[in-house]
Design a protein around this motif. Structure first.
Motif, PDB file in Angstrom:
ATOM      1  N   ARG A 119       1.980   3.169  -3.217  1.00  0.00           N
ATOM      2  CA  ARG A 119       1.066   4.025  -3.977  1.00  0.00           C
ATOM      3  C   ARG A 119       1.482   5.483  -3.884  1.00  0.00           C
ATOM      4  NH1 ARG A 119      -4.393   1.335  -1.670  1.00  0.00           N
ATOM      5  NH2 ARG A 119      -4.163  -0.681  -2.699  1.00  0.00           N
ATOM      6  N   SER A 120       2.258   5.811  -2.857  1.00  0.00           N
ATOM      7  CA  SER A 120       2.721   7.178  -2.648  1.00  0.00           C
ATOM      8  C   SER A 120       3.989   7.428  -3.469  1.00  0.00           C
ATOM      9  CB  SER A 120       3.023   7.389  -1.168  1.00  0.00           C
ATOM     10  OG  SER A 120       3.714   8.593  -0.974  1.00  0.00           O
ATOM     11  N   ARG A 121       3.938   8.436  -4.324  1.00  0.00           N
ATOM     12  CA  ARG A 121       5.089   8.716  -5.188  1.00  0.00           C
ATOM     13  C   ARG A 121       6.344   9.067  -4.388  1.00  0.00           C
ATOM     14  NH1 ARG A 121       5.923  13.052  -9.991  1.00  0.00           N
ATOM     15  NH2 ARG A 121       7.615  11.910 -10.975  1.00  0.00           N
ATOM     16  N   PRO A 122       6.255   9.922  -3.366  1.00  0.00           N
ATOM     17  CA  PRO A 122       7.469  10.209  -2.586  1.00  0.00           C
ATOM     18  C   PRO A 122       8.061   8.961  -1.932  1.00  0.00           C
ATOM     19  CG  PRO A 122       5.801  11.850  -2.114  1.00  0.00           C
ATOM     20  CD  PRO A 122       5.142  10.791  -2.941  1.00  0.00           C
ATOM     21  N   PHE A 123       7.195   8.074  -1.461  1.00  0.00           N
ATOM     22  CA  PHE A 123       7.717   6.853  -0.855  1.00  0.00           C
ATOM     23  C   PHE A 123       8.375   5.975  -1.895  1.00  0.00           C
ATOM     24  CE2 PHE A 123       7.543   2.483   0.610  1.00  0.00           C
ATOM     25  CZ  PHE A 123       8.209   2.615   1.821  1.00  0.00           C
ATOM     26  N   ARG A 124       7.836   5.914  -3.109  1.00  0.00           N
ATOM     27  CA  ARG A 124       8.472   5.126  -4.173  1.00  0.00           C
ATOM     28  C   ARG A 124       9.882   5.643  -4.448  1.00  0.00           C
ATOM     29  NH1 ARG A 124       3.315   5.367  -6.891  1.00  0.00           N
ATOM     30  NH2 ARG A 124       4.174   6.974  -8.239  1.00  0.00           N
ATOM     31  N   TRP A 125      10.041   6.972  -4.482  1.00  0.00           N
ATOM     32  CA  TRP A 125      11.373   7.557  -4.691  1.00  0.00           C
ATOM     33  C   TRP A 125      12.298   7.193  -3.529  1.00  0.00           C
ATOM     34  CZ3 TRP A 125      13.535   9.194  -8.897  1.00  0.00           C
ATOM     35  CH2 TRP A 125      12.762   9.672  -9.942  1.00  0.00           C
ATOM     36  N   TYR A 126      11.790   7.293  -2.322  1.00  0.00           N
ATOM     37  CA  TYR A 126      12.582   6.944  -1.151  1.00  0.00           C
ATOM     38  C   TYR A 126      13.003   5.470  -1.205  1.00  0.00           C
ATOM     39  CZ  TYR A 126      13.563   5.644   3.668  1.00  0.00           C
ATOM     40  OH  TYR A 126      14.131   5.123   4.791  1.00  0.00           O
ATOM     41  N   ARG A 172       0.825  -1.207   0.000  1.00  0.00           N
ATOM     42  CA  ARG A 172       0.000   0.000   0.000  1.00  0.00           C
ATOM     43  C   ARG A 172       0.864   1.264   0.000  1.00  0.00           C
ATOM     44  NH1 ARG A 172      -4.215   0.779   4.699  1.00  0.00           N
ATOM     45  NH2 ARG A 172      -5.010  -1.118   3.739  1.00  0.00           N
ATOM     46  N   ALA A 173       1.987   1.241   0.693  1.00  0.00           N
ATOM     47  CA  ALA A 173       2.850   2.422   0.775  1.00  0.00           C
ATOM     48  C   ALA A 173       3.433   2.802  -0.579  1.00  0.00           C
ATOM     49  CB  ALA A 173       3.974   2.186   1.771  1.00  0.00           C
TER      50      ALA A 173
END
Length: 87
Positions: free
Chosen positions: A25-32, A22-23
């Protein structure tokens, strides 16, 4: 206990469907997350390269083992929350 209530208890109904990813789905988290993968890969390559360099320069497997053990101890100390090195 009646048969209907037993059947109701045995029936599995997911009230909230949790997604493992689920996390992502967040673009900033994908970059992280991608950055963490690149960082971990770089750390692995550096450790391997330093070990090979020490072995080539000294010709001693014991020296290589000492250098790799020192790197591993730094990582373990950092994981425990202590300052394991510079920075």
């Amino acid at each position: 206990m009646s048969e209907n209530s037993a059947a109701a208890i045995c029936r599995v109904r997911p009230a909230i469907r949790l997604s493992v990813f689920r996390a992502l789905r967040s673009r900033p988290f994908r970059w992280y997350f991608a950055g963490q993968i690149v960082s971990a890969s770089g750390t692995f390559v550096q450790s391997t390269a330093v070990g090979r360099l020490v072995l080539r320069v000294t010709g001693s497997p014991a020296s290589r083992g000492l250098v790799l053990a020192a790197a591993a101890s730094r990582t373990c100390c950092s994981a425990l929350g202590r300052r394991g090195g510079s920075g």
